[in-house]
Design a protein around this motif. Structure first.
Motif, PDB file in Angstrom:
ATOM      1  N   LEU A 319       0.836  -1.207   0.000  1.00 20.11           N
ATOM      2  CA  LEU A 319       0.000   0.000   0.000  1.00 20.11           C
ATOM      3  C   LEU A 319       0.866   1.249   0.000  1.00 20.11           C
ATOM      4  N   VAL A 365      -6.519  -4.309  -3.810  1.00 15.70           N
ATOM      5  CA  VAL A 365      -7.384  -4.777  -2.729  1.00 15.70           C
ATOM      6  C   VAL A 365      -7.297  -6.295  -2.591  1.00 15.70           C
ATOM      7  N   VAL A 368      -3.942  -7.222  -1.017  1.00 13.62           N
ATOM      8  CA  VAL A 368      -3.866  -6.841   0.390  1.00 13.62           C
ATOM      9  C   VAL A 368      -4.725  -7.760   1.254  1.00 13.62           C
ATOM     10  N   LEU A 369      -5.964  -8.005   0.789  1.00 19.81           N
ATOM     11  CA  LEU A 369      -6.839  -8.885   1.563  1.00 19.81           C
ATOM     12  C   LEU A 369      -6.252 -10.288   1.647  1.00 19.81           C
ATOM     13  N   ASN A 372      -3.598 -10.448   4.154  1.00 22.86           N
ATOM     14  CA  ASN A 372      -4.167 -10.371   5.494  1.00 22.86           C
ATOM     15  C   ASN A 372      -4.743 -11.705   5.942  1.00 22.86           C
TER      16      ASN A 372
ATOM     17  N   PHE B 172     -13.710  -6.063   7.365  1.00 23.45           N
ATOM     18  CA  PHE B 172     -12.548  -6.692   6.748  1.00 23.45           C
ATOM     19  C   PHE B 172     -12.179  -6.010   5.447  1.00 23.45           C
ATOM     20  N   ILE B 173     -13.216  -5.679   4.669  1.00 19.56           N
ATOM     21  CA  ILE B 173     -12.946  -4.986   3.414  1.00 19.56           C
ATOM     22  C   ILE B 173     -12.375  -3.600   3.705  1.00 19.56           C
ATOM     23  N   LEU B 175     -10.546  -2.715   6.115  1.00 19.93           N
ATOM     24  CA  LEU B 175      -9.133  -2.807   6.492  1.00 19.93           C
ATOM     25  C   LEU B 175      -8.250  -2.961   5.268  1.00 19.93           C
ATOM     26  N   GLY B 176      -8.766  -3.661   4.244  1.00 15.18           N
ATOM     27  CA  GLY B 176      -7.938  -3.929   3.079  1.00 15.18           C
ATOM     28  C   GLY B 176      -7.931  -2.804   2.074  1.00 15.18           C
ATOM     29  N   LEU B 177      -8.952  -1.949   2.119  1.00 11.25           N
ATOM     30  CA  LEU B 177      -9.049  -0.891   1.120  1.00 11.25           C
ATOM     31  C   LEU B 177      -8.178   0.294   1.497  1.00 11.25           C
ATOM     32  N   PRO B 178      -7.256   0.680   0.639  1.00 18.37           N
ATOM     33  CA  PRO B 178      -6.523   1.914   0.908  1.00 18.37           C
ATOM     34  C   PRO B 178      -7.475   3.093   0.769  1.00 18.37           C
ATOM     35  N   PHE B 180      -7.278   6.150  -0.193  1.00 21.45           N
ATOM     36  CA  PHE B 180      -7.333   6.994  -1.385  1.00 21.45           C
ATOM     37  C   PHE B 180      -8.116   6.305  -2.505  1.00 21.45           C
ATOM     38  N   LEU B 181      -8.130   4.960  -2.486  1.00 20.31           N
ATOM     39  CA  LEU B 181      -8.928   4.232  -3.480  1.00 20.31           C
ATOM     40  C   LEU B 181     -10.418   4.422  -3.217  1.00 20.31           C
ATOM     41  N   VAL B 185     -13.054   5.959  -5.841  1.00 17.90           N
ATOM     42  CA  VAL B 185     -14.262   5.257  -6.274  1.00 17.90           C
ATOM     43  C   VAL B 185     -15.507   6.080  -5.949  1.00 17.90           C
ATOM     44  N   ARG B 240     -13.272  -4.445  15.071  1.00 18.40           N
ATOM     45  CA  ARG B 240     -12.645  -5.738  15.291  1.00 18.40           C
ATOM     46  C   ARG B 240     -12.154  -5.888  16.726  1.00 18.40           C
TER      47      ARG B 240
END
Lengths: 387, 358
Positions: A319, A365, A368-369, A372, B172-173, B175-178, B180-181, B185, B240
């Motif tokens: 990231l 994404v 990264v997921l 994780n 969970f999503i 946490l994974g999404l940066p 700025f993305l 979007v 979490r």
């Protein structure tokens, strides 16, 4: 559960036939090696299993994108600027096709806005071929070839599965090629941070006392700084005329200069708790030297935890690189990474016109997921004797 | 009216006595903790200035070379005399350690240097942007706490319900999404579907206007988007942690006991397990501020917010080093102080934190 012993050998004679066929799960657990136990536990985490398959596939792509990509990622053709994704068609009026076909695209301009518009041209059918000769490339920079996994014969027509960008470059090919830098920078960065973290964290945890206090203060200091502004400032100092590989390593070093602190804390924590364990004390009383205690007795028992923490540290590296490149201070063209590709999506109008420019984001994404989940699974599996 | 307060005025009222004794009991070790933390601040601030100074020094050539090159590129005549006087003023003709001292003493007197890109003193540029950055970051923390806490408790109490599954997946999503993305979007979606341009922090008419109540309210109406975008990852993390902590607590015998004694479920959860579960939750707060400031930098570039992010990026791109360094310095200093304040508040709230750092 571990206190119960199997009663079988005491109560039943071994040659009783029906009991031989019953797989005794519990007994299997007692005789299993730690590695087997870890694997069994990891296997229970379905998402982690799925994610590790995903990661293996992604890294295979990173290794072999030159062959997998239908085009040279830098090949441009203004005629197909912002060409939409072409559907693979297995069926048409003539019946089933394998390999599938794609319809051609007819480009034109909107008479009012002069915006480029495309129409599917059903008369132009292009049959996709496997193992075709296409754009020449150098595999890993030395093996010259022009063999591609799929593509069109003689380059008649186009096959843009994920559309094309501003300059008519194939988004799929660019995406595949960017995978190499994006995914490897995560690994290299984590390994570098790990070396720093183990050295410094190990020293901190092993010696304790004043050394520990000083090192902990330094770690706290680094963690209290907002990292992205600092990264930006450091990478802004990378000279503009450096070649790609040197920029790559500079970025990796900059990322690990801050990234090691998290791993150092983990290593130190494990070290501190292990130092008090009975088997370490026993080794010490038996006269083992310090290096032997560390390498032979302590390392194996925290290796799995470390691997789990490493896996969990990779996504933040990925990231960070993506963010830096996205802002224009990380990798820069002609080098391709997901962040570099996402720069194309900074312009709102461009994205509205060609939403497929956001495709690299989806891959970020997913990666990264996946990391994780695998990290979570590994962490659960790391200590197979717990519970 | 008076009779309402009568009891509180009374110094012998048990509640007041309890409060007073609590403050007195706490004060000595809290004071020690605070003094220790403030003493630690001194080397930290020193390190920050060194790092920032390094950033100024890193690009090849000195600041005035870049300045002269910039002037020449713009077709302006390069005034050698002015260059010389500037060189004197910033002490660029001296060795590095003296330059450092000069720079620090200038900064201490509020003179942050000169930005050639904006052709004005740096201190005229940074304060409003810094303030807005912190307004956004602090409101995001509040947002994260409230939402994360509520959803975390809900998820734990209704474990394996549909709502729990939805929130856990979303978390969970998240946490994974940066972030700025997410910003990209959302902006794309709003533009594509509704023709909205979701950028900036003010409506057009307020952009250059001086501060007023109306401008403030205009800002508040624009604040929600950066809040949600910046808060996603943090909220996911909070949910979490809160869920896991509370689930651990809910299975403990004391909860069972309270339930057996006939305490209502709502009261029971709120009064005991939630409080205990809150503790580890609270102790991680110290790290959220640096992360938020860091994340805000890139999100504000995407959303073109008038905060530090875009201007810092621009300054670094054009090697406007005094401006860039001042941002870096002030962001770090304010972050460290912010973390310190939150740590102090925690020390008052949770005795275990005081003990830990002793």
């Amino acid at each position: 559960m571990t206190q119960e012993f199997p009663q079988r050998s005491n109560t039943v004679s071994p040659d009783e036939p029906e009991l031989d066929d019953v797989p005794n799960e519990r007994e299997k657990i007692f005789v299993a090696t730690p590695r087997q136990l870890m694997w069994w536990r990891f296997r229970r985490h379905k998402m982690a299993l799925l994610s590790s398959v995903t990661l293996i596939l992604l890294y295979l792509v990173a290794l072999t994108w030159e062959f997998l990509a239908p085009y040279d990622p830098l090949r441009h053709d203004v005629q197909s600027a912002y060409a939409p994704p072409q559907k693979l068609r297995f069926y048409d009026e003539e019946g089933f096709h394998f390999p599938p076909i794609v319809y051609g695209l007819k480009g034109g301009r909107d008479p009012k806005t002069f915006r480029k518009i495309y129409e599917v041209d059903k008369t132009a059918k292009h049959r996709i071929r496997f193992l075709v000769r296409g754009d020449p490339y150098e595999f890993w920079g030395f093996l010259e070839s022009d063999l591609h996994l799929f593509g069109l014969e003689n380059n008649e027509g186009t096959v843009f599965i994920l559309g094309a960008d501003r300059l008519g470059r194939d988004v799929l090919s660019r995406l595949l090629s960017a995978t190499r830098i994006s995914l490897s920078i995560g690994l290299v960065g984590v390994i570098l941070s790990f070396v720093l973290g183990v050295l410094i964290g190990g020293i901190s945890g092993f010696y304790g006392g004043k050394t520990d206090i000083v090192i902990q203060r330094i770690i706290e200091f680094i963690r209290a700084m907002p990292s992205i502004p600092l990264w930006l400032a450091l990478s802004a100092a990378i000279p503009k005329d450096w070649p790609v590989t040197r920029v790559y390593f500079a970025i990796t070093i900059i990322l690990s200069l801050i990234g090691w602190t998290g791993l150092a804390r983990v290593v130190r924590g494990r070290f501190l708790s292990l130092r008090e364990e009975e088997f370490v004390q026993a080794a010490r009383f038996a006269g083992a030297s310090e290096p032997r205690i560390i390498l032979r007795h302590m390392t194996p028992s925290f290796l799995s935890h470390i691997i789990a923490s490493l896996t969990l540290a990779v996504p933040s590296m990925i990231l960070s690189e993506t963010s830096l490149s996205f802002l224009g201070l990380g990798m820069r063209p002609p080098a391709l990474s997901w962040g570099v590709l996402l720069r194309e999506a900074q312009n709102l109008q461009a994205v509205a016109l060609a939403p497929w420019l956001l495709a690299p984001g989806l891959l970020v994404v997913i990666a990264v997921l996946a990391f994780n989940f695998v990290g979570d699974g590994l962490r659960d599996a790391a200590d197979p004797y717990a519970r | 009216m008076r009779f309402l307060f009568k009891n509180v005025y009374n110094a012998n009222h048990p509640a007041l006595r309890k409060l007073v004794s609590r403050i007195q009991g706490v004060s000595s070790d809290v004071l020690a903790f605070i003094v220790r933390r403030i003493l630690l601040l001194i080397p930290t601030l020193f390190f920050i200035t060194v790092v920032t100074f390094l950033v100024i020094e890193l690009p090849p050539g000195d600041y005035l070379d870049a300045y002269a090159a910039n002037l020449a590129a713009g077709g302006d005549p390069v005034d050698q005399e002015r260059l010389e006087s500037l060189r004197k003023q910033f002490g660029l003709d001296k060795p590095a350690h003296l330059r450092y001292l000069q720079w620090v003493s200038n900064v201490l007197r509020g003179n942050f240097g000169f930005s050639f890109e904006w052709n004005t003193a740096v201190e005229d540029l940074i304060w409003e942007r810094l303030a807005l950055t912190f307004v956004i970051s602090l409101s995001t923390i509040l947002f994260t706490w409230v939402v994360g806490f509520l959803i975390g408790v809900y998820s734990a109490v209704n474990q394996y319900s549909i709502g729990d599954y939805i929130f856990t997946t979303l978390g969970f999503i998240g946490l994974g999404l940066p972030n700025f993305l997410i910003a990209l979007v959302i902006m794309w979606y709003a533009f594509d579907k509704f023709g909205l341009r979701l950028s900036g922090l003010f409506s057009q008419e307020y952009q250059a206007a001086p501060w007023s109540i109306a401008k403030f309210f205009d800002m508040v109406t624009h604040l929600w988007l950066p809040l949600i975008i910046l808060g996603t990852a943090g909220t996911a993390e909070m949910i979490r942690t809160m869920r896991a902590n509370l689930l651990d607590e809910l299975n403990k015998p004391y909860v069972e006991t309270a339930r057996a004694k006939g305490l209502k479920e709502r009261v029971l959860v709120r009064k005991y397990p939630v409080r205990v579960a809150l503790n580890p939750f609270v102790s991680t707060v110290g790290w959220t501020l640096p992360n938020l400031i860091s994340g805000a930098t890139i999100v504000s570039v995407v959303l073109s917010l008038p905060t530090t992010g875009p201007m810092l990026l621009g300054a670094l791109m054009t090697q406007d080093m005094y401006l860039a360094a001042s941002f870096l310095l002030m962001l770090s200093v304010l972050t460290v102080i912010g973390t310190l304040v939150s740590d102090m508040l925690l020390a008052v709230l949770d005795p275990r934190i005081r003990m830990e750092t002793q």
